[in-house]
Design a protein around this motif. Structure first.
Motif, PDB file in Angstrom:
ATOM      1  N   GLU A  94     -10.063  -0.635   1.293  1.00 52.99           N
ATOM      2  CA  GLU A  94      -9.875  -1.935   0.667  1.00 52.99           C
ATOM      3  C   GLU A  94     -10.371  -3.068   1.560  1.00 52.99           C
ATOM      4  N   GLN A 128      -6.531   4.149   2.583  1.00 56.17           N
ATOM      5  CA  GLN A 128      -6.633   3.229   1.454  1.00 56.17           C
ATOM      6  C   GLN A 128      -6.919   1.820   1.946  1.00 56.17           C
ATOM      7  N   GLU A 129      -6.245   1.400   3.008  1.00 56.87           N
ATOM      8  CA  GLU A 129      -6.445   0.036   3.504  1.00 56.87           C
ATOM      9  C   GLU A 129      -7.795  -0.130   4.189  1.00 56.87           C
ATOM     10  N   ALA A 189      -2.267   6.079   3.163  1.00 63.51           N
ATOM     11  CA  ALA A 189      -2.126   4.627   3.087  1.00 63.51           C
ATOM     12  C   ALA A 189      -3.090   3.935   4.047  1.00 63.51           C
ATOM     13  N   THR A 249       0.828  -1.200   0.000  1.00 58.38           N
ATOM     14  CA  THR A 249       0.000   0.000   0.000  1.00 58.38           C
ATOM     15  C   THR A 249       0.866   1.256   0.000  1.00 58.38           C
TER      16      THR A 249
END
Length: 256
Positions: free
Chosen positions: A207, A203-204, A200, A26
């Motif tokens: 996701e 983003q995770e 980051a 990531t």
């Protein structure tokens, strides 16, 4: 040789916590979005893949050895390798430019033990280490290209410390933020570390939410990447979470 010990930037506690949770995959994606395409150290693997690493680059640069310089008897007062070991500060990562050379070790277990005792966050080398069994018993993480029993001075001449180096084909500046996981090590320029950590992490979180939908049978169409409708649904869910959604989930589970 001028020793530089000041870090250009010190991570906030929140950014450090986020970097301990996100993957190097990531992080490289976030760095690519910022125009940085060469940040993952090549050919280096963890001796303890279960360990996470976040710290600041303290560099050691080796040049090729020459028989009239150095030797197998090391002077702790003048040998740059030994001086670097004793200069490490808490949360530093000793990162070694060994030129990818693996015909001799670039560090041994006793010196690595001293590095960890000084509070280091880890050790990274694009060369080899000796006494690798001992490295696997250290509390901190080590990332290496290979193992080799021969002492460093046979192949390596310690030339400088805390200067810009190349490690595994990646430029590393003193104070850069290094993050390691089970895949390897990524180098984050210090001035980008806070924003990279925040983006980051988010983003995770997104996701993970997408993965939950996929595991429940959803198609990736309109989901990965999310359409405007799915993005709105996610944003509603995200707004109901705390700053660290997985911790909120753990709290809820503990209360049941």
């Amino acid at each position: 040789m001028e020793q530089q010990t000041n870090r250009p930037h010190t991570l906030s506690p929140v950014a450090r916590k986020k970097l301990l949770k996100v993957s190097t995959a990531t992080l490289t994606s976030q760095l690519v979005l910022r125009g940085l395409r060469n940040t993952f150290i090549q050919g280096v693997l963890p001796l303890r893949p279960e360990k996470r690493m976040v710290g600041y680059a303290y560099t050691l640069r080796y040049a090729p050895a020459r028989e009239d310089l150095g030797g197998v008897v090391y002077d702790n007062d003048t040998d740059i390798q030994r001086l670097a070991v004793e200069a490490i500060s808490k949360d530093d990562v000793l990162i070694i430019d060994a030129r990818g050379e693996t015909r001799a070790a670039s560090l041994g277990h006793i010196l690595a033990t001293r590095v960890m005792a000084r509070g280091a966050a880890g050790v990274v080398t694009d060369g080899a280490v000796r006494d690798s069994v001992g490295f696997r018993e250290l509390d901190g993480p080590t990332y290496v290209k290979a193992v080799h029993a021969t002492t460093s001075s046979v192949v390596h001449y310690p030339a400088d410390m805390n200067v810009p180096i190349g490690c595994g084909g990646v430029l590393v500046l003193p104070g850069d933020v290094l993050v390691g996981d089970g895949e390897g090590v990524v180098v984050i320029p210090s001035h980008l570390a806070e924003s990279v950590a925040t983006d980051a992490f988010e983003q995770e979180v997104l996701e993970d939410w997408i993965l939950d939908q996929v595991e429940e049978g959803a198609s990736i169409k309109g989901l990965y990447p999310p359409s405007a409708e799915m993005r709105s649904e996610y944003e509603r869910w995200r707004a109901a979470q705390g700053p660290f959604p997985e911790e909120r989930a753990e709290t809820v589970d503990a209360a049941r």
